[in-house]
Design a protein around this motif. Structure first.
Motif: not given
Length: 234
Positions: A151-154, A165-169, A214-215, A220-221
């Motif tokens: 739910a948080l990821e969504s 590793k999540a994509a950073e944009d 990772a999420i 935090l970003l």
């Protein structure tokens, strides 16, 4: 008597507009603990759970016209459970946490359900805060860590470049207010469910906590729609 009268109306098959008006009135009344004493019964809890579509395991969320009723019923349940120890005990007996997890699953890939998702998560937060047995049930039986992490990821719209590793944009726009609120409620519930998780025993648990870490880093970003919301999110 007013609350009981409202619940008697809600038990009948009335128009959506009438149901919403009754639930709005009940939500305001349910802030008063003294008012709740005579109406916090298994029957009345089941009426609200039915209106929140918590009693239908298989039926998908298809009729958008029903969404305001679902949201108001969830809001009422939040107030009642927060203000009533009897309701907290009934929640375990009625298996409310499992039904909330099921409703959360139905919200996946659905449009216009953010309010439903948000108050579903808020109710899971309250249950996991106020009832230690429900906290244990969420962690051990209902795969609560996985459900809440998804739910948080969504809510954060995470995209993955590697397994953990999540994509950073840096140029992505801030989260919407609704997505921010959903993320905050998911984080609060996750904190409660993982509070006693000092020892990770299985390979699956290890994967789940690395995935969650990772999420959380991605969170935090992430910026919210305002400075205050960003601070609350972090």
């Amino acid at each position: 008597k007013l609350c009981e009268g409202i619940l008697n109306i809600l038990e009948k098959d009335t128009k959506t507009s009438c149901q919403v008006a009754c639930l709005e009135a009940l939500r305001i009344l349910s802030r008063d603990k003294k008012v709740l004493v005579p109406v916090t019964t298994k029957r009345n809890m089941q009426i609200l759970m039915r209106l929140a579509k918590l009693d239908t395991v298989e039926d998908p969320l298809e009729r958008a016209s029903e969404f305001p009723v679902i949201v108001e019923a969830l809001k009422c349940l939040c107030n009642i459970i927060f203000n009533s120890a009897v309701a907290q005990k009934l929640s375990l007996e009625l298996n409310l946490a499992a039904m909330l997890c099921n409703l959360l699953e139905k919200c996946k890939d659905q449009q216009f359900v953010n309010d439903i998702k948000c108050f579903d998560l808020r109710l899971l937060f309250l249950l996991s805060l106020l009832h230690t047995d429900i906290r244990s049930q969420l962690r051990q039986e209902l795969q609560g860590v996985q459900v809440l992490t998804q739910a948080l990821e969504s809510s954060l719209s995470v995209r993955w470049t590697e397994e953990y590793k999540a994509a950073e944009d840096r140029d992505r726009p801030p989260l919407s207010l609704q997505d921010t609120d959903c993320a905050i409620e998911a984080l609060k519930a996750l904190f409660n469910v993982t509070l006693d998780s000092w020892n990770v025993h299985s390979k699956n648990e290890s994967h789940q906590f690395r995935y969650m870490a990772a999420i959380l880093r991605h969170c935090l970003l992430t910026t919210g729609p305002t400075e205050d919301k960003t601070e609350e999110l972090h």
